[in-house]
Design an enzyme around this catalytic site. Sequence first.
Site, short mmCIF file in Angstrom:
data_model
loop_
_atom_site.label_atom_id
_atom_site.label_comp_id
_atom_site.label_asym_id
_atom_site.label_seq_id
_atom_site.Cartn_x
_atom_site.Cartn_y
_atom_site.Cartn_z
N LYS A 1 -9.87 -13.15 -16.08
CA LYS A 1 -10.04 -13.37 -17.53
C LYS A 1 -9.34 -14.65 -18.01
O LYS A 1 -9.90 -15.42 -18.79
CB LYS A 1 -9.46 -12.16 -18.28
N GLU B 1 4.66 -11.10 -5.99
CA GLU B 1 3.57 -11.29 -6.95
C GLU B 1 3.88 -10.77 -8.35
O GLU B 1 3.20 -11.13 -9.31
CB GLU B 1 2.28 -10.65 -6.42
N CYS C 1 5.35 -6.06 1.66
CA CYS C 1 5.69 -4.64 1.61
C CYS C 1 4.98 -3.87 2.74
O CYS C 1 5.28 -4.10 3.90
CB CYS C 1 5.38 -4.06 0.23
N TYR C 2 4.03 -3.00 2.43
CA TYR C 2 3.30 -2.30 3.50
C TYR C 2 2.72 -3.31 4.49
O TYR C 2 2.74 -3.08 5.70
CB TYR C 2 2.19 -1.44 2.90
N ASP D 1 -16.52 -13.76 -22.65
CA ASP D 1 -17.26 -13.85 -21.39
C ASP D 1 -18.70 -14.33 -21.61
O ASP D 1 -19.15 -15.27 -20.95
CB ASP D 1 -17.29 -12.51 -20.65
N SER D 2 -19.40 -13.69 -22.52
CA SER D 2 -20.79 -14.10 -22.71
C SER D 2 -20.86 -15.50 -23.31
O SER D 2 -21.78 -16.27 -23.01
CB SER D 2 -21.58 -13.09 -23.54
N SER D 3 -19.88 -15.89 -24.11
CA SER D 3 -19.90 -17.23 -24.68
C SER D 3 -19.71 -18.30 -23.61
O SER D 3 -20.43 -19.30 -23.58
CB SER D 3 -18.78 -17.39 -25.73
N HIS E 1 8.08 -7.58 -3.46
CA HIS E 1 6.81 -8.01 -4.05
C HIS E 1 6.95 -9.35 -4.78
O HIS E 1 7.37 -9.37 -5.95
CB HIS E 1 6.32 -6.94 -5.03
N GLY F 1 0.85 -1.18 0.00
CA GLY F 1 0.00 0.00 0.00
C GLY F 1 0.88 1.23 0.00
O GLY F 1 2.06 1.13 0.32
N SER G 1 -22.88 -11.91 -27.06
CA SER G 1 -22.22 -11.02 -28.02
C SER G 1 -21.24 -11.78 -28.90
O SER G 1 -20.81 -11.28 -29.93
CB SER G 1 -21.45 -9.93 -27.27
N GLY G 2 -20.89 -12.99 -28.47
CA GLY G 2 -19.86 -13.73 -29.19
C GLY G 2 -18.48 -13.48 -28.60
O GLY G 2 -17.51 -14.11 -28.98
N GLY G 3 -18.39 -12.56 -27.65
CA GLY G 3 -17.14 -12.34 -26.92
C GLY G 3 -16.92 -13.50 -25.95
O GLY G 3 -17.85 -14.29 -25.70
#
Length: 514
Positions: free
Chosen positions: A370, A171, A82-83, A227-229, A169, A55, A223-225
């Site tokens: 994603k 990550e 870190c923080y 996520d919606s698929s 870090h 942070g 939509s064919g994208g």
Amino acid sequence: MENEKIIVLDFGGQYNQLIARRVRECNVYCEIASYRTDLEEIKAQHPKGIIFTGGPNSVYDPASPTYTKEIFELGIPILGICYGAQLMMHLLGGRVGRAPVREYGKIEVQVDTNTALFTDVSPSTICWMSHNDYIEEIAPGFTVTAHSAHCPAAAMQDVSRGLYAVQFHPEVLHTPEGKKMLSNFVYQVCGCHGDWKMDTFVESTIASLRAKVGNGRVLCALSGGVDSSVAAVLLSKAVGNQLTCVFVDTGLMRKNEGDEVEAVFGPEGPYQLHFIRVNAQERFFSKLAGVTDPETKRKIIGEEFIRVFEEEAKKIGAVDFLVQGTIYPDVVESGLGGESTVIKSHHNVGGLPDYVDFKEIIEPLRNLFKDEVRQAGLELGIPHYLVYRQPFPGPGLGIRIIGEVTPDKVQMVQEADAVFREEVASAGLDTQINQYFAALTNMHSVGVMGDERTYDYAIALRAVTTTDFMTAESAELPWELLGKVANRIVNEVPHVNRVLYDCTGKPPATIEFE
Ligand code: XMP
């Protein structure tokens, strides 16, 4: 079945999502929670471990985010980053102050490889540091397990209490052995077994969707994208024909895209569902006639989309559930992570709930990043080209045609874009470039074709590399490829006599032209 869970307690660090992603890459489920989350709420989730994020603050500033000391007494292992490391020391009786030498960048760190956190890590390893404060004195009960030239306490542990802290870090990818350290934390320290896998996620999600939906009806805007698929296929596997997918062809999609979506989700495709394709091209074109302002075009396209969808929904009648393709970053970015009541307000199909008669929203991808959505898509057998489709803006080609949108211009940009995509793919660069497309400028310029003078359009090509789409670099495409694409476009696309390549990064430019 409940998954093992790690909670990332967010103190305002810019890498909060990265920590969660890295942990999940270790096959352990992980969620982000605000540091404002009540201790009882944390306990109720039975986490196997907790990670304090970094942070921007200083722990000795009374206004800085903090947490109750009781968290260290739960017997749940905690890793401070870190923080988060400084806060742990500060709260447990150590001392944090301004570092005499500020460390920023890739720093060589010496680690004690006989400790759980650094098992199988090189004794001298590069770590990403970014701190103004440092731990002057570690808290009682801790021992130092790593140091760098300017940071005497770069890592520390109190094994008996299961408390670990690192100043750097782990990550970020700039810490090459960081994932190993996080894996050591979740497996060796927290005793996780690694039950977060996409095949089991897919299986258990289908089962729980089936139980939730029962005999109900489900409506999904497809939509064919990706996520919606993926959301649609999960529901199709769960409830088959109780699912209706409405696909609105706006006429502003890429070449053949409408037919491609129909081939996968329509009656000839492999999935059980009701597929409705609305060919609304003419409606969109007539609404867009004469409109040149980008924001007005966006608004018109968004509103028309909702109107078309609403009309279809009315024909279907009342449904029980409406599917939304919300994913985990939407949840995290719309408030502090883990505060599960917030839904991203500027979602692509946002606004639909006001118009459609439904009882409840289902968001089957709500907990996924994603890359996990893509993995789930592959598990579900969705074609690779669909799963790895590059991002495509909601308003589609409407914002890749500068100025007024007309059917002729759409065709020009579709053809040019298809040539560009084909050549990028055949050069083997499609997996290395994150987004690439053709846009139609509204510049007319003089050219010569054969012996004739032309006065035609210029196509602009855009290709960028980026990890987050917030900043991007123009891709250095081989000259030979660009030459070939330019040549093909001017020969194959009528009314184009010039092809330009955009060398601008973001910032100062954006990825799209409008
Ligand atoms: P910009 O152009 O802002 O784009 O650099 C960043 C990313 O967002 C996409 N984009 C949009 N997506 N509706 C969307 O759904 C929009 O109006 C929109 N504008 C840009 C763009 O394609 C890129 O991936």
